[in-house]
Motif scaffolding. Structure first.
Motif, PDB file in Angstrom:
ATOM      1  N   GLY A   1       0.856  -1.205  -0.097  1.00 34.43           N
ATOM      2  CA  GLY A   1       0.192  -0.169   0.219  1.00 34.43           C
ATOM      3  C   GLY A   1       0.912   1.283   0.032  1.00 34.43           C
ATOM      4  N   ALA A   2       2.105   1.282   1.017  1.00 31.77           N
ATOM      5  CA  ALA A   2       2.914   2.372   0.862  1.00 31.77           C
ATOM      6  C   ALA A   2       3.379   2.572  -0.644  1.00 31.77           C
ATOM      7  CB  ALA A   2       3.923   2.337   1.526  1.00 31.77           C
ATOM      8  N   GLU A   3       3.512   1.695  -1.433  1.00 34.40           N
ATOM      9  CA  GLU A   3       4.187   2.062  -2.929  1.00 34.40           C
ATOM     10  C   GLU A   3       3.130   2.586  -3.795  1.00 34.40           C
ATOM     11  OE1 GLU A   3       6.688   2.343  -6.425  1.00 34.40           O
ATOM     12  OE2 GLU A   3       6.875   2.203  -4.076  1.00 34.40           O
ATOM     13  N   ARG A   4       1.793   2.061  -3.690  1.00 34.60           N
ATOM     14  CA  ARG A   4       0.697   2.586  -4.350  1.00 34.60           C
ATOM     15  C   ARG A   4       0.421   3.847  -3.898  1.00 34.60           C
ATOM     16  NH1 ARG A   4      -2.251  -2.044  -2.561  1.00 34.60           N
ATOM     17  NH2 ARG A   4      -3.611  -0.749  -1.310  1.00 34.60           N
ATOM     18  N   GLY A   5       0.387   4.438  -2.634  1.00 36.94           N
ATOM     19  CA  GLY A   5       0.446   5.825  -2.155  1.00 36.94           C
ATOM     20  C   GLY A   5       1.518   6.790  -2.839  1.00 36.94           C
ATOM     21  N   ARG A   6       2.538   6.224  -2.875  1.00 39.57           N
ATOM     22  CA  ARG A   6       3.713   6.953  -3.218  1.00 39.57           C
ATOM     23  C   ARG A   6       3.358   7.276  -4.851  1.00 39.57           C
ATOM     24  NH1 ARG A   6       7.732   6.739  -6.762  1.00 39.57           N
ATOM     25  NH2 ARG A   6       7.356   4.916  -7.468  1.00 39.57           N
ATOM     26  N   LEU A   7       2.899   6.280  -5.724  1.00 40.88           N
ATOM     27  CA  LEU A   7       2.607   6.647  -7.088  1.00 40.88           C
ATOM     28  C   LEU A   7       1.652   7.750  -7.230  1.00 40.88           C
ATOM     29  CD1 LEU A   7       2.690   3.085  -8.609  1.00 40.88           C
ATOM     30  CD2 LEU A   7       4.431   4.799  -8.974  1.00 40.88           C
ATOM     31  N   MET A   8       0.585   7.577  -6.146  1.00 38.15           N
ATOM     32  CA  MET A   8      -0.494   8.637  -6.214  1.00 38.15           C
ATOM     33  C   MET A   8       0.069  10.109  -5.869  1.00 38.15           C
ATOM     34  SD  MET A   8      -3.510   6.206  -4.379  1.00 38.15           S
ATOM     35  CE  MET A   8      -4.751   7.483  -4.654  1.00 38.15           C
TER      36      MET A   8
END
Length: 488
Positions: free
Chosen positions: A72-79
């Motif tokens: 999830g942290a990586e998805r958040g980074r992309l967002m």
């Protein structure tokens, strides 16, 4: 759907599995600029075959691609990266949205772009906080159990976006879907596909894996194929009530998850003690913003009889004073309606209201010769049963009606098939909260138009739809809870 190539017109393609593609059938359609009626862009006219390809790409990425196992942290980074790119390209998007929607540049500059950026960042913060629960029970057949839940993405989400605020509403749907871990297929409105498709291109630049965000432009065929597609798990639609009802009829038997944000006929109630100088400006904004082309437009202005004539003439004066014209001109206060067909419909409703006996106090003033313009229009002395007072117009047209008591104001406000939003103008805190509790709507604003914020749920009941965009509630709509029980 043939068209003649226009020099300097934009070309808008479909984004499928990370690749820009023309429509599978090779067809195009033209997008006209509302302020001048000229061709602004040639749009790839997607088909059911393009929908199949986009859903297949989203399905592959969700079921077995890197997105399905990405923390999830990586998805958040992309967002966050997408939000940064949108911020860096804000000026381009402001101009693009003003041109394709006919809206004055102030609106996307002050609202759409900043809120889209904030919404992406708000939901990015949730992406690594999708926590489950541990639930104690009495055990199973004498054996103790350890029970917990995990929250998992629903799957592939179809996001069907309207033309009135395409980028902003598109982000309202996209951001929670991405934070939850869904993959998406976006169907922009054929009347405003350019900005939202450009945003999808920024997502590719931000590093989202191929197949996570897909865009299929087109007309009714694309929407119908998406709604009925067996590979789609969730549908989020914003648009008219009749289309929402049709979507529910198709999606219901397939048990697809649904969020429907539909029409409105919002009341704005001005009580006897309201501060009128503030109220008139706020009511005018709630009525005429985006040329009245919003589901929350406060088109029913209910006024205590002691202030009725004063409000009617002040609101009509505010309407007559608005500068209507080129949305790219900084002096313009109201732009053009989205297309010729819609402008003709609004004009037809105005004409029918006058034929039925409604008195027009503003709206006869001249408009530019080119483009799809309708003057801000105010009717007074209208029966609550009149068509103009009951049907959603989706244009800059309001009716001003009197009431005598608080109970009558509440009854008039609730006497509609819609239940999206309402506005109250009063100097009494107690009255504001007591009336707010009695209104059958999803959002009540007091002494201001309904504030929109990523943290506040947005949606309504009755014929205004089901479910909510924005806030933690919207995130939950893209998640399912799985229970795991260990018998000790």
């Amino acid at each position: 759907m043939s068209h003649q190539e226009v020099p300097n017109a934009l070309r808008t393609l479909n984004l499928i599995d990370g690749q820009w593609r023309e429509a599978s059938g090779g067809a195009w359609f033209d997008k006209y600029e509302p302020a001048n009626g000229r061709v602004m862009a040639h749009i790839a006219a997607g088909t059911a075959a393009d929908v199949d390809a986009a859903v297949a790409a989203a399905r592959r990425q969700f079921d077995g691609g890197e997105w399905s196992t990405m923390p999830g942290a990586e998805r958040g980074r992309l967002m966050h990266r997408l939000a940064d790119l949108l911020e860096a390209n804000a000026d381009e998007f402001v101009t693009l949205l003003a041109r394709e929607g006919g809206r004055v540049v102030m609106e996307p500059r002050m609202m759409d772009i900043p809120m889209a950026i904030d919404t992406l960042r708000y939901f990015a913060g949730w992406a690594d906080k999708l926590e489950g629960r541990q639930i104690p029970t009495a055990g199973f057949m004498g054996q103790p159990t350890f029970n917990y839940t995990v929250r998992e993405a629903i799957g592939v989400a179809a996001l069907i976006v309207p033309w009135n605020n395409p980028m902003l509403i598109g982000v309202w749907k996209l951001a929670p879907a991405l934070a939850a871990g869904c993959t998406v297929v976006i169907k922009p409105s054929e009347d405003a596909p350019i900005g939202l498709t450009r945003l999808a291109g920024l997502a590719t630049e931000a590093g989202f894996p191929a197949g996570v965000i897909n865009v299929v432009n087109g007309q009714a065929e694309v929407g119908q194929a998406l709604v009925s597609h067996p590979g789609v798990n969730k549908i989020s639609f914003t648009g008219s009530t009749p289309v929402g009802r049709a979507i529910a009829a198709v999606a219901g038997p397939q048990f697809k998850h649904l969020t429907l944000e539909l029409g409105g006929k919002a009341p704005q109630i001005i009580f006897e003690d309201a501060l009128l100088e503030r109220a008139i400006g706020g009511v005018a904004m709630g009525l005429f913003a985006n040329q009245g082309q919003t589901c929350a437009a406060g088109t029913r202005v209910l006024v205590h009889r002691s202030r009725y004539e004063e409000v009617l003439h002040a609101l009509a004066g505010a309407a007559r004073s608005l500068n209507v014209g080129d949305p790219l001109d900084g002096h313009t206060q109201m732009g053009a309606l989205i297309n010729a067909r819609h402008a003709d419909r609004v004009k037809g409703m105005i004409h029918a209201a006058r034929e039925a006996g409604a008195r027009m106090f503003a709206g006869d003033e001249a408009v530019p010769a080119e483009g799809y313009f309708v003057r801000p229009t105010v009717f007074g002395h209208v029966s609550p049963d009149a068509v103009i007072a009951r049907e959603e117009i989706f244009g800059p047209v309001g009716v001003v009606m009197p009431f005598d008591t608080v109970d009558e104001a509440v009854a008039l406000a609730n006497d509609t098939q819609y239940g999206l939003s309402a506005t109250l103008w009063t100097n009494s805190v107690g009255q504001a909260h007591s009336v707010a509790a009695r209104l059958r709507v999803g959002a009540v604003a007091i002494n201001g138009w309904s504030p929109l914020d990523a943290r506040l749920p947005w949606g309504g009941g009755k014929d205004s739809g089901m479910g909510r965009d924005l806030s933690r509630v919207a995130l939950d709509a893209y998640l399912e809870e799985k229970v795991v029980s260990l018998v000790m």
